[in-house]
Design a protein around this motif. Sequence first.
Motif, PDB file in Angstrom:
ATOM      1  N   GLY A 240       0.818  -1.212   0.000  1.00 17.17           N
ATOM      2  CA  GLY A 240       0.000   0.000   0.000  1.00 17.17           C
ATOM      3  C   GLY A 240       0.850   1.260   0.000  1.00 17.17           C
ATOM      4  N   VAL A 241       1.935   1.249   0.767  1.00 15.54           N
ATOM      5  CA  VAL A 241       2.785   2.443   0.876  1.00 15.54           C
ATOM      6  C   VAL A 241       3.470   2.732  -0.460  1.00 15.54           C
ATOM      7  CG1 VAL A 241       4.909   3.313   1.957  1.00 15.54           C
ATOM      8  CG2 VAL A 241       3.100   2.331   3.379  1.00 15.54           C
ATOM      9  N   LYS A 242       3.900   1.688  -1.156  1.00 11.94           N
ATOM     10  CA  LYS A 242       4.504   1.891  -2.487  1.00 11.94           C
ATOM     11  C   LYS A 242       3.507   2.557  -3.426  1.00 11.94           C
ATOM     12  CE  LYS A 242       5.905  -2.396  -3.054  1.00 11.94           C
ATOM     13  NZ  LYS A 242       6.478  -3.655  -3.593  1.00 11.94           N
ATOM     14  N   GLU A 243       2.278   2.029  -3.436  1.00 11.90           N
ATOM     15  CA  GLU A 243       1.256   2.557  -4.344  1.00 11.90           C
ATOM     16  C   GLU A 243       0.917   4.008  -3.986  1.00 11.90           C
ATOM     17  OE1 GLU A 243       0.193   1.410  -7.034  1.00 11.90           O
ATOM     18  OE2 GLU A 243      -1.469   2.792  -7.414  1.00 11.90           O
ATOM     19  N   ALA A 244       0.719   4.277  -2.694  1.00 15.49           N
ATOM     20  CA  ALA A 244       0.368   5.636  -2.267  1.00 15.49           C
ATOM     21  C   ALA A 244       1.493   6.610  -2.615  1.00 15.49           C
ATOM     22  CB  ALA A 244       0.070   5.662  -0.771  1.00 15.49           C
ATOM     23  N   ALA A 245       2.751   6.185  -2.407  1.00 19.54           N
ATOM     24  CA  ALA A 245       3.891   7.058  -2.716  1.00 19.54           C
ATOM     25  C   ALA A 245       3.897   7.403  -4.206  1.00 19.54           C
ATOM     26  CB  ALA A 245       5.202   6.372  -2.315  1.00 19.54           C
ATOM     27  N   PHE A 246       3.735   6.378  -5.045  1.00 20.48           N
ATOM     28  CA  PHE A 246       3.744   6.629  -6.490  1.00 20.48           C
ATOM     29  C   PHE A 246       2.627   7.584  -6.897  1.00 20.48           C
ATOM     30  CE2 PHE A 246       2.234   5.727 -10.781  1.00 20.48           C
ATOM     31  CZ  PHE A 246       3.391   5.951 -11.508  1.00 20.48           C
ATOM     32  N   GLN A 247       1.422   7.356  -6.371  1.00 15.26           N
ATOM     33  CA  GLN A 247       0.274   8.180  -6.768  1.00 15.26           C
ATOM     34  C   GLN A 247       0.443   9.643  -6.341  1.00 15.26           C
ATOM     35  OE1 GLN A 247      -1.843   7.284  -8.909  1.00 15.26           O
ATOM     36  NE2 GLN A 247      -1.476   5.063  -8.909  1.00 15.26           N
ATOM     37  N   THR A 248       1.090   9.877  -5.177  1.00 15.87           N
ATOM     38  CA  THR A 248       1.307  11.278  -4.766  1.00 15.87           C
ATOM     39  C   THR A 248       2.316  11.952  -5.687  1.00 15.87           C
ATOM     40  OG1 THR A 248       3.036  10.674  -3.168  1.00 15.87           O
ATOM     41  CG2 THR A 248       0.798  10.869  -2.305  1.00 15.87           C
ATOM     42  N   VAL A 249       3.348  11.218  -6.086  1.00 12.47           N
ATOM     43  CA  VAL A 249       4.350  11.786  -6.990  1.00 12.47           C
ATOM     44  C   VAL A 249       3.700  12.135  -8.335  1.00 12.47           C
ATOM     45  CG1 VAL A 249       6.486  11.307  -8.273  1.00 12.47           C
ATOM     46  CG2 VAL A 249       6.275  10.580  -5.872  1.00 12.47           C
ATOM     47  N   LYS A 250       2.837  11.242  -8.802  1.00 13.30           N
ATOM     48  CA  LYS A 250       2.149  11.458 -10.065  1.00 13.30           C
ATOM     49  C   LYS A 250       1.274  12.716  -9.997  1.00 13.30           C
ATOM     50  CE  LYS A 250      -0.861   9.085 -13.358  1.00 13.30           C
ATOM     51  NZ  LYS A 250      -1.872   8.033 -13.510  1.00 13.30           N
TER      52      LYS A 250
END
Lengths: 297, 297
Positions: A57-67
């Motif tokens: 979940g943390v990987k996905e959330a991190a990527f989505q915030t960067v995007k």
Amino acid sequence: MAQLVECVPNFSEGRRPEIIREILAQIVQVKGVKLLDHSSDPSHNRSVVTFLGDPQGVKEAAFQTVKKAAELIDLDQHQGEHPRMGATDVVPFIPVSGVSMEECVDMAREVGKRIGTELGIPVYLYEAAASRPERKNLAQVRKGQYEGLKTAIKEPDRHPDFGPAELPRAGATAVGARPPLVAYNINLDTDRVEIAQTIAKAIRGSSGGFPSIKALGIRIEETNRAQVTINVCNYREVPLHRVFEIVKTEAARYGVQVLNSEIVGLTPMEALIDAAGFYLRLENFAEKQILEKRIME
Amino acid sequence: MAQLVECVPNFSEGRRPEIIREILAQIVQVKGVKLLDHSSDPSHNRSVVTFLGDPQGVKEAAFQTVKKAAELIDLDQHQGEHPRMGATDVVPFIPVSGVSMEECVDMAREVGKRIGTELGIPVYLYEAAASRPERKNLAQVRKGQYEGLKTAIKEPDRHPDFGPAELPRAGATAVGARPPLVAYNINLDTDRVEIAQTIAKAIRGSSGGFPSIKALGIRIEETNRAQVTINVCNYREVPLHRVFEIVKTEAARYGVQVLNSEIVGLTPMEALIDAAGFYLRLENFAEKQILEKRIME
């Protein structure tokens, strides 16, 4: 044991709350991830966001915030006091529970690669995830900031770990892994700030003390007392009890007592359990003996 | 903060694993509840089961185990060394996290009432949930055991708090609330067991020490060292650090050092955080500063 990773990305926007809201919305929609804190500094024009969850979940959330930040923040328009090189400036992954530093390094590599490939943003791996020694230090990686990096990124030494060697308007992002930081203050029963300063110098890495300790001696106005204010950057290397006992011993040399100590903000449970274990001389204690840990399994 | 309650029911069956399996099956099927441990003693003919979860789930799981035990265990056929009065002998609710003792008392009343009404089993509230002082003590409540209670239950003083004043073949059940117990041993750097015995006497309630402390002095064969073996029955009243420091001080009187200590089995996180807080002189610390607590919210 549940695996818990913390992530504390910094975004180059601290003035427009609607932008921050859109970035935070990316985090709360991911299952297994909890937004813990966020704060914006208008003069820095920067926001710090803290979230926690399972690795996936943390990987996905991190990527989505960067995007999202890349869509909404234009570095050509950005001004602020804090050094920065990207819309998302840094993304550190921090092992909290049931996760090793190596696993967080792998997370940084995976998310970094995805940011470079899917978003076309140059990514530099830093701290424990650094691909070469000189990139461990964030200040080195960010040298020249967004404006300087526009040309510097063409130099082979400054090529990113992932993504193009060319700067988009979202800039570049440093993605890394580091231990949890515990902000720990020790209050002295004296108003003589020079004693706190001498002790800070004795323990901090920059003057020959512990490499993972940062410390300053300051005076607290409200109480008129000296304080050693400390960043314990790796409590497994230098645990809280060792910091506390050394400060106590050094203070005694001046006839000064330690009044108390305080933890500012968040800490992994382990940092406190370790202190209990040291003072109670606990043998053979395992975290799975803690009832709360059992329900997280 | 997630609410966590522990429940440690004792069943009058320690020889037929198939019966225990059926009782345990009642627990694992309840959402939000986790079976932590179970152990059976054939000579006692008794099993102790530990589970943990949110209040709603724990109440349901407790009731279902009592119901199943009443179907499967016949006290007229039961023999064993341990005193008992019912198929389910005792059901204590134990606050672990985010729950007060008063809430656990309410849980005991609610589940006790349901056992009395729906299952027709006499229920005695005990310990913190007791309806009168003389029922705080389990031994008093269970006086005469199953066989003696058959007639004694008719006496107004022995009438149950819930259910009929008449004993079915499932017997009667004590339902209550108590603080978590921490099994805590302190090892001395001596083989003189009499020193451990003297210290145990100094700290335990039965000889004038802390009412919530039980202690014995014993010798550990493997290490040939004396040990003070302690039940800390209310760590909020008498925290671990106080026990440790008193034992250390008393041992010093005989020129003996404390070697180390150990926690046997499970402990609430709070008991250890309290110890860290004492020794580090932590000011203004709140459990919500612990990262793991935040994910449980």
